[in-house]
Design an enzyme around this catalytic site. Structure first.
Site, PDB file in Angstrom:
ATOM      1  N   HIS A   1       2.033   3.539  -9.127  1.00  0.00           N
ATOM      2  CA  HIS A   1       1.815   2.101  -9.338  1.00  0.00           C
ATOM      3  C   HIS A   1       2.975   1.493 -10.129  1.00  0.00           C
ATOM      4  O   HIS A   1       3.367   0.356  -9.897  1.00  0.00           O
ATOM      5  CB  HIS A   1       0.489   1.855 -10.056  1.00  0.00           C
ATOM      6  CG  HIS A   1      -0.707   2.212  -9.217  1.00  0.00           C
ATOM      7  ND1 HIS A   1      -0.820   1.839  -7.899  1.00  0.00           N
ATOM      8  CD2 HIS A   1      -1.836   2.919  -9.501  1.00  0.00           C
ATOM      9  CE1 HIS A   1      -1.970   2.297  -7.409  1.00  0.00           C
ATOM     10  NE2 HIS A   1      -2.602   2.959  -8.357  1.00  0.00           N
TER      11      HIS A   1
ATOM     12  N   LEU B   1      10.332 -20.519  -5.157  1.00  0.00           N
ATOM     13  CA  LEU B   1       9.319 -19.728  -4.441  1.00  0.00           C
ATOM     14  C   LEU B   1       7.949 -19.822  -5.095  1.00  0.00           C
ATOM     15  O   LEU B   1       7.815 -19.670  -6.320  1.00  0.00           O
ATOM     16  CB  LEU B   1       9.756 -18.253  -4.435  1.00  0.00           C
ATOM     17  CG  LEU B   1       8.718 -17.260  -3.883  1.00  0.00           C
ATOM     18  CD1 LEU B   1       8.548 -17.420  -2.377  1.00  0.00           C
ATOM     19  CD2 LEU B   1       9.098 -15.823  -4.228  1.00  0.00           C
TER      20      LEU B   1
ATOM     21  N   ASP C   1       0.824  -1.212   0.000  1.00  0.00           N
ATOM     22  CA  ASP C   1       0.000   0.000   0.000  1.00  0.00           C
ATOM     23  C   ASP C   1       0.862   1.267   0.000  1.00  0.00           C
ATOM     24  O   ASP C   1       1.976   1.260   0.535  1.00  0.00           O
ATOM     25  CB  ASP C   1      -0.911  -0.028   1.241  1.00  0.00           C
ATOM     26  CG  ASP C   1      -2.064   0.954   1.136  1.00  0.00           C
ATOM     27  OD1 ASP C   1      -2.337   1.450   0.024  1.00  0.00           O
ATOM     28  OD2 ASP C   1      -2.688   1.234   2.181  1.00  0.00           O
TER      29      ASP C   1
HETATM   30  C1  IPE Z   1      -5.510  -2.595  -0.035  1.00  0.00           C
HETATM   31  O1  IPE Z   1      -5.189  -1.262  -0.134  1.00  0.00           O
HETATM   32  C2  IPE Z   1      -5.507  -3.228  -1.400  1.00  0.00           C
HETATM   33  C3  IPE Z   1      -4.206  -3.367  -2.029  1.00  0.00           C
HETATM   34  C4  IPE Z   1      -3.058  -3.018  -1.544  1.00  0.00           C
HETATM   35  C5  IPE Z   1      -4.246  -3.994  -3.309  1.00  0.00           C
HETATM   36  P1  IPE Z   1      -6.300  -0.116  -0.259  1.00  0.00           P
HETATM   37  O2  IPE Z   1      -5.547   1.140  -0.426  1.00  0.00           O
HETATM   38  O3  IPE Z   1      -7.277  -0.472  -1.311  1.00  0.00           O
HETATM   39  O4  IPE Z   1      -7.030  -0.205   1.154  1.00  0.00           O
HETATM   40  P2  IPE Z   1      -7.869   0.896   1.956  1.00  0.00           P
HETATM   41  O5  IPE Z   1      -8.901   1.419   1.012  1.00  0.00           O
HETATM   42  O6  IPE Z   1      -6.918   1.963   2.369  1.00  0.00           O
HETATM   43  O7  IPE Z   1      -8.412   0.163   3.123  1.00  0.00           O
HETATM   44  C1  IPE Z   2      -1.765   0.277  -3.225  1.00  0.00           C
HETATM   45  O1  IPE Z   2      -1.508   1.631  -3.294  1.00  0.00           O
HETATM   46  C2  IPE Z   2      -1.938  -0.349  -4.586  1.00  0.00           C
HETATM   47  C3  IPE Z   2      -3.335  -0.676  -4.926  1.00  0.00           C
HETATM   48  C4  IPE Z   2      -4.363  -0.607  -4.149  1.00  0.00           C
HETATM   49  C5  IPE Z   2      -3.544  -1.120  -6.283  1.00  0.00           C
HETATM   50  P1  IPE Z   2      -2.668   2.705  -3.254  1.00  0.00           P
HETATM   51  O2  IPE Z   2      -3.058   3.017  -4.650  1.00  0.00           O
HETATM   52  O3  IPE Z   2      -3.781   2.256  -2.383  1.00  0.00           O
HETATM   53  O4  IPE Z   2      -1.917   3.932  -2.617  1.00  0.00           O
HETATM   54  P2  IPE Z   2      -2.500   4.967  -1.559  1.00  0.00           P
HETATM   55  O5  IPE Z   2      -3.001   4.161  -0.409  1.00  0.00           O
HETATM   56  O6  IPE Z   2      -3.584   5.711  -2.246  1.00  0.00           O
HETATM   57  O7  IPE Z   2      -1.333   5.816  -1.188  1.00  0.00           O
HETATM   58 MG    MG Z   3      -4.102   2.468  -0.405  1.00  0.00          MG
END
Ligand code: IPE
Ligand code: IPE
Ligand code: MG
Length: 251
Positions: free
Chosen positions: A35, A129, A18
């Site tokens: 990303h 792995l 995240d």
């Molecule tokens: C969880 O992160 C999903 C992934 C890392 C793929 P999110 O960014 O979607 O989660 P919330 O919305 O902060 O809970």
């Molecule tokens: C996690 O990073 C990746 C996915 C959920 C695909 P985020 O896109 O949720 O990044 P933040 O949380 O907005 O910083």
């Molecule tokens: Mg996120």
């Protein structure tokens, strides 16, 4: 090679990757820039995990709730999957990584499904792995599917009638999850890491992580590196896992 300061390695590490969006925002860039950096970070961590001799790594790449994001971001993420496969597949094959996808990834656009199927197919004989990518994965969806699968099997086989077995057990549910014996046969995660400072599971492996050791780090996923990863694995190795029991006295 494993030069960690411990022999008590986790068998299975799960990671909620995240913080890509915030990482990009801090740089005044679009979310997809984050990303892309996140995909590079993932590649490095997969290779590092394989080198440490850890058996299973499962990463959360796209949740069943992530469809709520803009179509631009969602389709950008799906395109990134195709690019990732094109650029990283050979290195992953060389590193003897066996890739599987958990989640309903067939709901993605055809080109992304094809790229993922190619990655699964080309790595299927690798015995290093086991790298599982959770795409269009949700823990509640996982459990609901498992229960529906059990109901269907019982209907087809008229099982409850034949065996008198009506109760659904924990073992029945475990077996039918994406991670279960009927599917990929992945053990429960020992260590679950979430980057970016959020302290929640966001619907990731909610059944399987009931006794996982959780580690939350403030580092945003694109900044997460092997050095920090190793330090978290060492922190894990010093935890005392009791599973509801009592720690045995050292004689
Ligand atoms: C969880 O992160 C999903 C992934 C890392 C793929 P999110 O960014 O979607 O989660 P919330 O919305 O902060 O809970
Ligand atoms: C996690 O990073 C990746 C996915 C959920 C695909 P985020 O896109 O949720 O990044 P933040 O949380 O907005 O910083
Ligand atoms: Mg996120």
């Amino acid at each position: 090679m494993n030069d960690l300061k411990t022999n008590n390695l986790p068998r299975h590490i799960a990671i909620i990757m995240d913080g890509n969006g915030r990482w990009a925002k801090h740089r005044g860039k679009p979310r997809l820039f984050g990303h892309r950096a996140g995909a590079t970070s993932m590649k490095k961590i997969v290779i590092a995990t394989a080198k440490m001799g850890i058996e299973y790594l499962t990463v959360y790449a796209f949740s069943t709730e992530n469809w709520k994001r803009s179509t631009e971001e969602v389709s950008g993420l799906f395109k990134l999957i195709i690019q990732y496969v094109a650029s990283e597949l050979n290195e992953l094959i060389d590193a003897n990584v066996h890739i599987n996808v958990i989640g309903d990834y067939k709901k993605l656009p055809d080109a992304s499904v094809k790229a993922l199927d190619k990655m699964i197919d080309k790595t299927k004989y690798n015995d290093g792995l086991k790298f599982n990518i959770a795409i269009n994965y949700g823990g509640r969806d996982d459990i609901t599917r498992a229960v529906n699968q059990i109901i269907r099997e019982r209907e087809i086989n008229n099982l409850s009638f034949k065996t008198g077995k009506t109760e659904v057990t924990e073992d029945d549910i475990s077996k039918h999850l994406y991670t279960g014996k009927m599917n990929f046969d992945i053990p429960d995660p020992d260590l679950l890491i979430r980057t970016s400072g959020e302290q929640r599971l966001s619907n990731f492996l909610i059944w399987q992580s009931s006794y996982s050791e959780l580690i939350f780090t403030k580092t945003l996923w694109p900044d997460f590196d092997e050095e920090e990863y190793r330090s978290l694995i060492e922190a894990y190795s010093n935890r005392d896992r009791r599973y509801g029991g009592i720690k045995e006295e050292i004689k």
